[in-house]
Structure formats: C-alpha cells, structure tokens
Design a protein around this motif. Sequence first.
Motif, PDB file in Angstrom:
ATOM      1  N   LYS A 159      -4.455   4.133   3.136  1.00  0.00           N
ATOM      2  CA  LYS A 159      -3.825   3.529   4.301  1.00  0.00           C
ATOM      3  C   LYS A 159      -4.774   3.034   5.008  1.00  0.00           C
ATOM      4  O   LYS A 159      -4.976   3.157   6.012  1.00  0.00           O
ATOM      5  CB  LYS A 159      -3.161   4.587   4.785  1.00  0.00           C
ATOM      6  CG  LYS A 159      -1.907   5.380   4.249  1.00  0.00           C
ATOM      7  CD  LYS A 159      -1.102   4.592   3.531  1.00  0.00           C
ATOM      8  CE  LYS A 159      -0.043   5.428   2.839  1.00  0.00           C
ATOM      9  NZ  LYS A 159       1.200   4.541   2.117  1.00  0.00           N
ATOM     10  N   LEU A 178       0.957  -6.948   2.880  1.00  0.00           N
ATOM     11  CA  LEU A 178       0.365  -8.258   2.908  1.00  0.00           C
ATOM     12  C   LEU A 178       0.855  -9.254   2.132  1.00  0.00           C
ATOM     13  O   LEU A 178       1.030  -9.072   0.754  1.00  0.00           O
ATOM     14  CB  LEU A 178      -1.089  -7.752   2.882  1.00  0.00           C
ATOM     15  CG  LEU A 178      -2.265  -8.809   3.158  1.00  0.00           C
ATOM     16  CD1 LEU A 178      -2.024  -9.559   4.542  1.00  0.00           C
ATOM     17  CD2 LEU A 178      -3.561  -8.724   2.722  1.00  0.00           C
ATOM     18  N   GLN A 207       8.045   2.373   5.324  1.00  0.00           N
ATOM     19  CA  GLN A 207       6.889   2.231   6.022  1.00  0.00           C
ATOM     20  C   GLN A 207       5.358   2.039   5.513  1.00  0.00           C
ATOM     21  O   GLN A 207       4.382   2.686   5.857  1.00  0.00           O
ATOM     22  CB  GLN A 207       6.756   3.625   6.920  1.00  0.00           C
ATOM     23  CG  GLN A 207       7.894   3.918   7.788  1.00  0.00           C
ATOM     24  CD  GLN A 207       8.213   2.453   8.882  1.00  0.00           C
ATOM     25  OE1 GLN A 207       7.401   2.168   9.598  1.00  0.00           O
ATOM     26  NE2 GLN A 207       9.264   1.907   8.594  1.00  0.00           N
ATOM     27  N   ASN A 208       5.537   1.619   4.331  1.00  0.00           N
ATOM     28  CA  ASN A 208       4.385   1.118   3.681  1.00  0.00           C
ATOM     29  C   ASN A 208       3.980  -0.141   4.197  1.00  0.00           C
ATOM     30  O   ASN A 208       4.538  -1.064   4.173  1.00  0.00           O
ATOM     31  CB  ASN A 208       4.433   1.138   2.029  1.00  0.00           C
ATOM     32  CG  ASN A 208       4.802   2.454   1.581  1.00  0.00           C
ATOM     33  OD1 ASN A 208       4.172   3.408   1.842  1.00  0.00           O
ATOM     34  ND2 ASN A 208       5.916   2.490   0.610  1.00  0.00           N
ATOM     35  N   GLN A 209       2.631  -0.258   4.278  1.00  0.00           N
ATOM     36  CA  GLN A 209       2.109  -1.519   4.764  1.00  0.00           C
ATOM     37  C   GLN A 209       2.113  -2.527   3.712  1.00  0.00           C
ATOM     38  O   GLN A 209       1.884  -2.489   2.401  1.00  0.00           O
ATOM     39  CB  GLN A 209       0.566  -1.400   5.363  1.00  0.00           C
ATOM     40  CG  GLN A 209       0.346  -0.637   6.511  1.00  0.00           C
ATOM     41  CD  GLN A 209      -1.177  -0.470   6.988  1.00  0.00           C
ATOM     42  OE1 GLN A 209      -1.663  -1.129   7.876  1.00  0.00           O
ATOM     43  NE2 GLN A 209      -1.806   0.237   6.293  1.00  0.00           N
ATOM     44  N   TYR A 239      -5.450  -8.725   7.406  1.00  0.00           N
ATOM     45  CA  TYR A 239      -4.947 -10.054   7.780  1.00  0.00           C
ATOM     46  C   TYR A 239      -5.678 -11.152   8.843  1.00  0.00           C
ATOM     47  O   TYR A 239      -5.726 -11.991   8.540  1.00  0.00           O
ATOM     48  CB  TYR A 239      -3.419  -9.860   8.185  1.00  0.00           C
ATOM     49  CG  TYR A 239      -2.867 -11.065   8.663  1.00  0.00           C
ATOM     50  CD1 TYR A 239      -1.821 -11.740   7.703  1.00  0.00           C
ATOM     51  CD2 TYR A 239      -2.605 -11.296  10.159  1.00  0.00           C
ATOM     52  CE1 TYR A 239      -1.079 -12.823   8.252  1.00  0.00           C
ATOM     53  CE2 TYR A 239      -2.024 -12.646  10.571  1.00  0.00           C
ATOM     54  CZ  TYR A 239      -1.216 -13.284   9.382  1.00  0.00           C
ATOM     55  OH  TYR A 239      -0.629 -14.658   9.899  1.00  0.00           O
ATOM     56  N   MET A 255       5.997  -4.121   7.446  1.00  0.00           N
ATOM     57  CA  MET A 255       6.132  -2.833   6.859  1.00  0.00           C
ATOM     58  C   MET A 255       7.256  -2.676   5.950  1.00  0.00           C
ATOM     59  O   MET A 255       8.313  -3.383   6.263  1.00  0.00           O
ATOM     60  CB  MET A 255       6.453  -1.644   7.891  1.00  0.00           C
ATOM     61  CG  MET A 255       5.142  -1.405   8.813  1.00  0.00           C
ATOM     62  SD  MET A 255       4.005  -0.254   8.058  1.00  0.00           S
ATOM     63  CE  MET A 255       2.770   0.017   9.614  1.00  0.00           C
ATOM     64  N   ASN A 294      -6.318  -0.455   7.269  1.00  0.00           N
ATOM     65  CA  ASN A 294      -5.540  -1.262   8.384  1.00  0.00           C
ATOM     66  C   ASN A 294      -5.335  -2.731   8.041  1.00  0.00           C
ATOM     67  O   ASN A 294      -6.468  -3.508   7.930  1.00  0.00           O
ATOM     68  CB  ASN A 294      -6.588  -1.374   9.742  1.00  0.00           C
ATOM     69  CG  ASN A 294      -5.796  -1.761  10.934  1.00  0.00           C
ATOM     70  OD1 ASN A 294      -4.971  -2.581  10.919  1.00  0.00           O
ATOM     71  ND2 ASN A 294      -6.129  -1.221  12.153  1.00  0.00           N
ATOM     72  N   ILE A 295      -4.115  -2.784   7.820  1.00  0.00           N
ATOM     73  CA  ILE A 295      -3.779  -4.177   6.918  1.00  0.00           C
ATOM     74  C   ILE A 295      -3.747  -5.410   8.262  1.00  0.00           C
ATOM     75  O   ILE A 295      -4.084  -6.468   7.847  1.00  0.00           O
ATOM     76  CB  ILE A 295      -2.431  -4.166   6.129  1.00  0.00           C
ATOM     77  CG1 ILE A 295      -2.728  -2.980   5.165  1.00  0.00           C
ATOM     78  CG2 ILE A 295      -1.970  -5.447   5.696  1.00  0.00           C
ATOM     79  CD1 ILE A 295      -3.923  -3.238   4.385  1.00  0.00           C
ATOM     80  N   GLN A 296      -3.354  -4.889   9.286  1.00  0.00           N
ATOM     81  CA  GLN A 296      -3.604  -5.957  10.462  1.00  0.00           C
ATOM     82  C   GLN A 296      -4.855  -6.488  10.333  1.00  0.00           C
ATOM     83  O   GLN A 296      -5.111  -7.727  10.755  1.00  0.00           O
ATOM     84  CB  GLN A 296      -3.071  -5.322  11.737  1.00  0.00           C
ATOM     85  CG  GLN A 296      -3.163  -6.291  12.841  1.00  0.00           C
ATOM     86  CD  GLN A 296      -2.803  -5.850  14.342  1.00  0.00           C
ATOM     87  OE1 GLN A 296      -2.568  -4.559  14.338  1.00  0.00           O
ATOM     88  NE2 GLN A 296      -2.675  -6.666  15.177  1.00  0.00           N
ATOM     89  N   TRP A 352       2.243 -10.210   7.408  1.00  0.00           N
ATOM     90  CA  TRP A 352       2.025  -8.683   7.037  1.00  0.00           C
ATOM     91  C   TRP A 352       2.947  -7.838   7.841  1.00  0.00           C
ATOM     92  O   TRP A 352       3.305  -8.431   8.813  1.00  0.00           O
ATOM     93  CB  TRP A 352       0.628  -8.266   7.464  1.00  0.00           C
ATOM     94  CG  TRP A 352       0.460  -7.941   9.030  1.00  0.00           C
ATOM     95  CD1 TRP A 352      -0.004  -8.739  10.117  1.00  0.00           C
ATOM     96  CD2 TRP A 352       0.296  -6.646   9.617  1.00  0.00           C
ATOM     97  NE1 TRP A 352       0.012  -8.407  10.957  1.00  0.00           N
ATOM     98  CE2 TRP A 352       0.046  -7.117  11.318  1.00  0.00           C
ATOM     99  CE3 TRP A 352       0.873  -5.255   9.225  1.00  0.00           C
ATOM    100  CZ2 TRP A 352       0.259  -5.956  12.100  1.00  0.00           C
ATOM    101  CZ3 TRP A 352       0.892  -4.446  10.466  1.00  0.00           C
ATOM    102  CH2 TRP A 352       0.815  -4.858  11.745  1.00  0.00           C
ATOM    103  N   TRP A 395       0.880  -1.184   0.037  1.00  0.00           N
ATOM    104  CA  TRP A 395      -0.043   0.117  -0.009  1.00  0.00           C
ATOM    105  C   TRP A 395       0.862   1.416   0.033  1.00  0.00           C
ATOM    106  O   TRP A 395       1.073   1.719   1.266  1.00  0.00           O
ATOM    107  CB  TRP A 395      -0.950   0.227   1.190  1.00  0.00           C
ATOM    108  CG  TRP A 395      -2.112  -0.792   0.725  1.00  0.00           C
ATOM    109  CD1 TRP A 395      -3.281  -0.210   0.605  1.00  0.00           C
ATOM    110  CD2 TRP A 395      -2.219  -2.291   1.038  1.00  0.00           C
ATOM    111  NE1 TRP A 395      -4.366  -1.303   0.255  1.00  0.00           N
ATOM    112  CE2 TRP A 395      -3.408  -2.449   0.754  1.00  0.00           C
ATOM    113  CE3 TRP A 395      -1.415  -3.367   1.462  1.00  0.00           C
ATOM    114  CZ2 TRP A 395      -4.147  -3.929   0.758  1.00  0.00           C
ATOM    115  CZ3 TRP A 395      -1.779  -4.677   1.471  1.00  0.00           C
ATOM    116  CH2 TRP A 395      -3.382  -4.907   1.257  1.00  0.00           C
TER     117      TRP A 395
END
Length: 287
Positions: free
Chosen positions: A58, A94, A90-92, A65, A86, A60-62, A84, A53
Amino acid sequence: MRLTLESIRWVELDEEIRCLLGKPYQMLPLSPGLEADVVKVECADHSCVLKIWNKDSKPNIQNQYELLSKLYESRVQVSKPYGWGMDVDQNQVLLTSYDGEPIAKLSKTKLEHLARLLIQVHGYEVNGTENVGSDLIPQYDFLQYFFPSIDIHEDIHQILTSLLQQIEYRQDKLIHGDYNLGNVLEADHQYTVIDWTNGQLGDPRYDMAWSIFLMTIYVGERNGKVYSALFKSLTEYTPDDAEIFEAMACLRWILLKRVANVPMGPGVMQRIKKIIGNNSYLHDELL
C-alpha cells in the motif's frame, strides 16, 4: 462490482481524460505485478494504463502521482500521469499514459539507451528544491528499506556493515530503486521508465549495481558485461565501487530469496555462484 473508470473516486484527473468518461472504452488486463493489477484502457483514439494496488503493498500513490508529474514536466522519460484515486474497495489506483511493451530483444544500442535513461534519472535536479527530504522524494534508512529482516540474518548483516564502512553511501540523488527490463517500456524507438514505487533519495552507484546485477543474472553475462561497461564509461562508477556495490546487490538478492520468492530461471543460480566466486567480499556459504 466490475471496475470502471466511472466507479473510481478520482482525487485528481486530467481534463483530457475526464472528457473520455462517457465514451466507449475497453479494459484489457495486462500482466500483473507483485504489488498491483494492471489494466490497459483502450478508447477509439486514446490508450492509457490503470494500476490498482489491490494486494498487500500500500504505497503512497498521491506521492507517486506528484513525483511522476514533476519528472514528466522536467522531460525525464516517464509515463504521463493522468490521475489517481480510490476504487470501490478503497484500493489506490493510478492512471497514466500507455507507453508500449517491455523490451523484447536486446542489442548494444538498446543497452546504451537503458543506461543513459537511468543516468538521466540520477541527473534530475533535487538539490535546492522543495522536493528534497519531502514525501515527494522520500529518504529511507538504506539497510531497513532494501534489506528487510536483515537483523535476523547475521551473516549478511556482518558483510553489509563492513561494506558500508568502506564506502560513503550517499543519499543526494533521485534513484529508481528497481530499474530492470520489466520497468522500461518501448514504443516506436522511445523508452519510458515505469513503476516508481521505490523512487527515493539514494546513491546512484547502488541503483546502477542493482540494475547491472539483475541484467546479468536474468538476461545473461554477455549483456551484463556490456551494460556494466557502459555505466563505467558514462559515469564515475569505478571498478572499486562496482565490486562493493555488486556485493551489496547480490546480498540483497540472497536475502530476498531467503525471506520471499524471487524470480528464477535457467542458469540463474549458476550466474549467482559465478558472481560470488569472482567477488572478494562474498563467499559460497551465503547460499
């Protein structure tokens, strides 16, 4: 710095994949989405997909997941989540299983698979679990989430308000939020639902209507009619519901066209105009 699996700060990572870190692999770019870049990771005996991402969105990838983990455990046909974390910017990111390619050629059988797959999603048990109303399956304000900047588009806002007064919009089921051909993959006659950024508690009737609307305008009226008829035969989606929620879907597309770019193509506007002409809640001045 070139992106590698080793350069990612993994918050969670499947042990099966961790064992691959040190072995040779290739990273092959796939078609990027509007929100993220996508890369296929190919090892000698394993393939997976890394989504980064690195654009404006942005999410919430957590949460994504963890939702994927729950759905996968419940045998909903989604990608297996591997991890998952960074990247160095600092891009998330997955990491999931690789589950094939978008459906290339539609048939009535495939349309039925698609309809049943979305119905399976709506059937995921959310009531009475710790997931309800949590960040895992979030609940948003319907208008603010799906109709950005609606307050400054009075013509659309007025019709939507009237439509919502005629039906009881429910938020008691898991919906995908953007179920279209680009978000279903096919491999060896197996189908997988991807891109859960918009997964939330919502109304299956809206989820079906948006999917039918996209099928109709981008893949053609014939496929749209077959697809719509399947939902009506397999669920309690009534013709009255269908007209109201079709109007909502069309209004959303018109709004997105006003405030952002929407995919276009041959015949799209003609099909939009036909939908508007056949729907008693809509009128030509909206375009």
